[in-house]
Motif scaffolding. Structure first.
Motif, short mmCIF file in Angstrom:
data_model
loop_
_atom_site.label_atom_id
_atom_site.label_comp_id
_atom_site.label_asym_id
_atom_site.label_seq_id
_atom_site.Cartn_x
_atom_site.Cartn_y
_atom_site.Cartn_z
N GLN A 155 1.26 -31.44 -19.03
CA GLN A 155 0.05 -32.16 -19.46
C GLN A 155 -1.06 -32.00 -18.41
O GLN A 155 -1.13 -32.78 -17.46
CB GLN A 155 0.37 -33.64 -19.68
CG GLN A 155 1.27 -33.87 -20.90
CD GLN A 155 1.40 -35.33 -21.23
OE1 GLN A 155 0.48 -35.95 -21.76
NE2 GLN A 155 2.54 -35.90 -20.92
N SER A 157 -5.38 -30.27 -17.98
CA SER A 157 -6.61 -29.96 -18.72
C SER A 157 -6.95 -28.48 -18.65
O SER A 157 -7.76 -27.99 -19.44
CB SER A 157 -7.79 -30.78 -18.17
OG SER A 157 -8.06 -30.40 -16.82
N ASP A 158 -6.34 -27.77 -17.70
CA ASP A 158 -6.65 -26.36 -17.48
C ASP A 158 -5.54 -25.51 -18.09
O ASP A 158 -4.35 -25.76 -17.83
CB ASP A 158 -6.75 -26.12 -15.97
CG ASP A 158 -7.15 -24.70 -15.62
OD1 ASP A 158 -8.20 -24.53 -15.00
OD2 ASP A 158 -6.38 -23.76 -15.95
N GLU A 159 -5.92 -24.50 -18.86
CA GLU A 159 -4.92 -23.69 -19.55
C GLU A 159 -3.87 -23.10 -18.60
O GLU A 159 -2.68 -23.10 -18.89
CB GLU A 159 -5.62 -22.57 -20.33
CG GLU A 159 -4.64 -21.70 -21.08
CD GLU A 159 -5.30 -20.78 -22.10
OE1 GLU A 159 -6.43 -21.09 -22.53
OE2 GLU A 159 -4.66 -19.78 -22.45
N ILE A 192 -1.41 -25.78 -17.65
CA ILE A 192 -0.52 -26.10 -18.79
C ILE A 192 0.61 -25.07 -18.85
O ILE A 192 1.80 -25.41 -18.94
CB ILE A 192 -1.31 -26.13 -20.11
CG1 ILE A 192 -2.36 -27.24 -20.10
CG2 ILE A 192 -0.36 -26.29 -21.31
CD1 ILE A 192 -3.40 -27.16 -21.23
N LYS A 234 -11.34 -37.71 -23.27
CA LYS A 234 -11.09 -36.47 -22.51
C LYS A 234 -9.61 -36.08 -22.63
O LYS A 234 -9.28 -34.90 -22.79
CB LYS A 234 -11.44 -36.67 -21.04
CG LYS A 234 -12.94 -36.66 -20.78
CD LYS A 234 -13.21 -36.70 -19.28
CE LYS A 234 -14.37 -37.60 -18.98
NZ LYS A 234 -14.29 -38.32 -17.73
N MET A 235 -8.75 -37.08 -22.58
CA MET A 235 -7.32 -36.78 -22.65
C MET A 235 -6.96 -36.22 -24.03
O MET A 235 -6.11 -35.33 -24.13
CB MET A 235 -6.51 -38.04 -22.36
CG MET A 235 -5.07 -37.76 -22.00
SD MET A 235 -4.86 -36.82 -20.47
CE MET A 235 -4.89 -38.10 -19.25
N ASN A 237 -7.60 -32.66 -23.97
CA ASN A 237 -6.55 -31.96 -23.21
C ASN A 237 -5.29 -31.80 -24.06
O ASN A 237 -4.64 -30.75 -24.05
CB ASN A 237 -6.17 -32.73 -21.95
CG ASN A 237 -7.34 -32.91 -21.00
OD1 ASN A 237 -8.32 -32.18 -21.10
ND2 ASN A 237 -7.24 -33.87 -20.10
N GLN A 291 -3.26 -28.53 -25.12
CA GLN A 291 -1.82 -28.35 -24.86
C GLN A 291 -1.10 -28.00 -26.16
O GLN A 291 -0.26 -27.09 -26.20
CB GLN A 291 -1.23 -29.63 -24.25
CG GLN A 291 -1.72 -29.93 -22.84
CD GLN A 291 -1.70 -31.40 -22.49
OE1 GLN A 291 -0.91 -32.17 -23.05
NE2 GLN A 291 -2.56 -31.81 -21.58
N GLU A 303 -9.51 -29.34 -12.37
CA GLU A 303 -8.41 -29.91 -13.15
C GLU A 303 -8.63 -31.41 -13.28
O GLU A 303 -8.88 -32.08 -12.29
CB GLU A 303 -7.07 -29.62 -12.45
CG GLU A 303 -5.86 -30.32 -13.04
CD GLU A 303 -5.67 -30.08 -14.53
OE1 GLU A 303 -5.64 -28.92 -14.95
OE2 GLU A 303 -5.55 -31.08 -15.28
N ASN A 322 -6.40 -33.69 -14.91
CA ASN A 322 -5.18 -34.52 -14.86
C ASN A 322 -4.55 -34.48 -13.48
O ASN A 322 -3.42 -34.04 -13.29
CB ASN A 322 -4.18 -34.07 -15.92
CG ASN A 322 -4.61 -34.47 -17.31
OD1 ASN A 322 -5.74 -34.92 -17.50
ND2 ASN A 322 -3.72 -34.31 -18.28
#
Ligand SMILES: NCCCC(=O)O
Length: 396
Positions: A62, A64-66, A69, A109-110, A113, A117, A392, A394
């Motif tokens: 979990q 925010s950045d690919e 993840i 924002k979550m 994300n 994901q 990032e 999270n």
């Protein structure tokens, strides 16, 4: 382990890895598994003795950045099979990861994300405050607006993972030196002439070792390693505290790793008890890992606010460790474009342990000029020169 055991120090190596935490040992293992010979890993203390053994041990995708993840997801795959493949129990508890969100801005924002994901094949989902309470009955939910949950996230024992990697790296021929300090990394070539500098080896407290490649996996202590060869690694040490409790009067292993996102207070099961972490009121930068008793008061307030049901939990012992923080809270992974043979896997900013297995694979790929499974080009050190930093969200 006794660091005073006499060790044979080679005079040359193909690769010298500096740092015996999760990054160094996973890299050593993956390089050896790929057939690379004459690898030497150097740890100035005990394996995992820097930051890895002080980490919370959370495993999550979990972010925010690919790239994060995918690094988390790939590492989770490896951790799930770790015991079977490496013959090492790592106390894996797959009870998920739950982010608690107490305001609409964070929830929005979550949700973005979580969508990212999910688009990358992960099982993360947004959930209601009521479902947060069902998943974790010891939290207060009346002020929550939402939660983010992934049932396949997990936690485990970091030093056990390092022991597993080290054991298997040794089996594959890696020389692991403990209690030996790298005093200088050496590069030759003209600093004024771009592209002419290359790694030639290291000086250590046990003598020099010639090598064409040095991997900096020195975590919070990386800056000096880079500086030896004129490379500015923007990594700063930040103190963080953790405390564990006596056994509690319910089964904690079914609780997800739970993070109160707006305060970064978190907890998860640790044996029959609980492990708690939180930031200090004011960040303490530098290499001190001395515990500050005032932090316990901070923790008590955060516990009172989010988990008043845990008021009577007896705290047993605690410690402080170091995050290795970069300006954008993202790792530095790559091969130097300035000094040939200098590789780095550092700056993980508090989410390094959970990326270790994937990073080990990637470092082997980079060394062997293979294309890594995960695109980490955006995590190159060069992003700071080009201004392409990536924040990032999270971060805990
Ligand atoms: N950074 C320690 C808390 C665990 C996590 O980031 O998931």
């Amino acid at each position: 382990m006794n660091v005073n055991v006499p060790q044979t120090v080679p005079t040359s190596a193909s690769v010298v890895i500096i740092g015996g935490g999760i990054m160094g040992t996973a890299t050593a293992y993956e390089l050896a598994k790929a057939g690379v010979e004459d690898i030497v890993l150097i740890e100035r203390g005990e394996l995992a003795g820097g930051s890895t053994s002080r980490a919370a041990g959370g495993l999550r995708c979990q972010f925010s950045d690919e790239a994060n993840i995918m690094l988390g997801a790939r590492s989770l795959e490896i951790f799930r099979r770790f015991e079977e493949q490496m013959g090492q129990n790592i106390d894996m508890v797959q009870s998920g990861y739950l982010f608690l969100l107490d305001n609409e801005a964070d929830a929005e924002k979550m949700a973005a994300n979580v969508e990212l994901q999910a688009s990358l094949g992960q099982s993360s989902r947004m959930i209601s405050p009521a479902e947060c309470g069902e998943l974790n009955p010891v939290i207060r939910t009346d002020d929550l607006v939402a939660g983010a949950f992934n049932p396949f996230d997990a936690h485990c024992t970091p030093e056990a993972a390092v022991a597993g990697y080290a054991k298997n790296a040794r089996r594959l021929g890696v020389t692991i030196l403990r209690g030996v300090e790298v005093t200088r990394v050496i590069a030759e070539g003209d600093e004024a002439e771009p592209g002419s500098r290359r790694i030639t080896g290291v000086e250590t407290s046990a003598g020099p070792i010639a090598a064409d490649t040095v991997v900096c996996a020195a975590g919070a202590w990386s800056k000096k390693i880079g500086a030896d060869v004129g490379i500015g690694l923007p990594v700063e040490p930040l103190r963080r505290h953790i405390v564990v409790s006596e056994p509690v009067n319910f089964d904690p292993r079914r609780l997800p790793f739970t993070i109160d996102f707006s305060t970064s207070y978190y907890f998860h099961s640790e044996g029959g008890g609980l492990l708690f972490g939180a930031p200090e009121v004011e960040d303490t930068w530098g290499f001190s890992t001395q515990q500050d008793p005032a932090w316990l008061e901070v923790l008590a307030e955060l516990m009172e606010r989010r988990t008043p049901m845990l008021d009577d939990v007896q705290l047993r012992r605690g410690w402080a460790g170091l995050y290795e923080v970069t300006p954008d809270h993202n790792a530095l992974i790559g091969k130097s474009s300035q000094v040939d043979g200098f590789m780095y896997a550092t700056g993980f900013s508090g989410h390094g342990f959970l990326q270790g297995p994937a990073v080990g694979e990637i470092m082997a790929d980079l060394y062997l000029d293979r294309t890594p499974l995960i695109d980490i080009s955006g995590l190159s050190l060069d992003r700071f020169a080009s201004g392409e930093v990536r924040k990032e969200m999270n971060v805990v």
